[in-house]
Design a protein around this motif. Structure first.
Motif, short mmCIF file in Angstrom:
data_model
loop_
_atom_site.label_atom_id
_atom_site.label_comp_id
_atom_site.label_asym_id
_atom_site.label_seq_id
_atom_site.Cartn_x
_atom_site.Cartn_y
_atom_site.Cartn_z
N THR A 1 0.84 -1.21 0.00
CA THR A 1 0.00 0.00 0.00
C THR A 1 0.87 1.25 0.00
O THR A 1 0.62 2.20 -0.75
CB THR A 1 -0.95 0.02 1.23
N ILE B 1 -3.66 -1.97 -7.46
CA ILE B 1 -4.59 -1.74 -6.34
C ILE B 1 -5.87 -2.54 -6.59
O ILE B 1 -6.39 -3.21 -5.70
CB ILE B 1 -4.90 -0.23 -6.17
N LEU C 1 -6.03 -5.64 0.85
CA LEU C 1 -5.54 -4.36 1.37
C LEU C 1 -6.43 -3.86 2.50
O LEU C 1 -7.62 -4.18 2.57
CB LEU C 1 -5.49 -3.31 0.25
N LEU D 1 -6.50 2.71 3.23
CA LEU D 1 -6.84 3.33 1.94
C LEU D 1 -7.71 4.58 2.13
O LEU D 1 -7.49 5.60 1.48
CB LEU D 1 -7.57 2.32 1.04
#
Length: 324
Positions: A78, A121, A128, A133
């Motif tokens: 990330t 992504i 994730l 995010l």
């Protein structure tokens, strides 16, 4: 497009190395500095991606992208993707690199170069962290609006605009990936249209935009509506992704996040309004010769600009068809 981490890393490296000669074509210290900054940032981010995939493969025994189950690996990934995209707080390289590039190269960096990290992504979304995010997206939308307020260079304004738009995309990514893809497509169309307009009118600073009307009054009007669309004003296309994202955030009980995002959009809207004002409503104190910009006929094709401008202005009525 590959499902193997090593192939993906090679693809990202090729992507990075291919754009560097384009940034440094001007052969002046500024472009060399921009190319160096771009290379160092992207190389560091690529190394982090390779490292995260290695420790994930060490733990899970597979190099499959969709199987990113080891926690430190996806946190590292990330961070690396945020650095590659230019998300806040890893955004410092983007305005500097764009300022050292030509307008055409800046167009490539803000549109085409975002595709590979966004694809990564999209492919790793299930693993994730949603909270990370959303925080990155919130921070980016605020910094993107705030940073663009005191800029006079159109390329730096577009860099901060890019940071803000990417913030919106990343916020919604793990909640509704379809809206992220829609937002990315609309952002690319609008950014392409505006950069083409800036290239055509040779507008590198806000002051340059005051002479756009001498080149083409039609272009000036289109630029005005296009800037308002980028700002996200309701009757125009740019409002569509913001509307859908805010609607989905509220539906997920993330009303505070939606409120902050909407407030940060006002910051971005301010500098778009300032550009709109200088482009269409003011005349700079120039000499008489400056009014003859229309004498220099543009030799490049304008089809891409008119097509992307039209789409980015009149696309909103089609929203119900897309969201069904």
């Amino acid at each position: 497009a590959s499902h193997h981490w090593l192939m993906d890393w090679i693809g990202l490296e090729m992507n990075t190395l291919a754009i560097i000669p384009d940034i440094s074509t001007m052969h002046n210290p500024r472009s060399t500095e921009a190319a160096t900054k771009y290379f160092l940032t992207q190389a560091a981010a690529s190394a982090m991606i390779l490292f995260s995939s290695m420790i994930n493969a060490w733990q899970t025994g597979t190099w499959d992208i969709t199987n990113l189950s080891y926690s430190p690996a996806h946190i590292l990934l990330t961070t690396a993707l945020a650095m590659k995209l230019g998300l806040a707080p890893m955004h410092f390289w983007l305005p500097e690199v764009l300022q050292g590039s030509t307008l055409t190269t800046a167009l490539i960096i803000t549109t085409w170069q975002k595709l590979a990290p966004m694809a990564l992504i999209f492919m790793t979304l299930n693993n994730l962290s949603t909270t990370t995010l959303i925080l990155l997206g919130l921070f980016s939308s605020i910094i993107g609006g705030w940073g663009g307020l005191n800029q006079t260079q159109t390329r730096k304004i577009m860099a901060f605009s890019s940071i803000a738009h990417l913030g919106w995309m990343v916020t919604i990514a793990s909640i509704m990936p379809n809206i992220m893809i829609l937002n990315l497509v609309i952002y690319m169309i609008m950014t392409t249209a505006l950069f083409c307009s800036l290239i055509l009118s040779k507008s590198k600073t806000i002051q340059d935009t005051t002479a756009t009307w001498t080149l083409s009054p039609t272009l000036t009007t289109m630029m005005m509506i296009l800037l308002l669309s980028l700002g996200g004003l309701p009757p125009l296309t740019g409002f569509m992704p913001k509307w859908l994202i805010l609607e989905e955030l509220v539906a997920q009980n993330l009303s505070p996040t939606a409120t902050i995002m909407a407030m940060s959009a006002l910051l971005s809207l301010f500098f778009y309004m300032r550009l709109t004002y200088t482009t269409t409503l003011t005349l700079s104190p120039n000499t008489a010769q400056a009014k003859f910009k229309w004498r220099f006929k543009p030799n490049r094709t304008t089809l891409l600009m008119w097509a992307s401008s039209t789409i980015s202005i009149f696309f909103l009525p089609l929203t119900p068809l897309i969201t069904q």
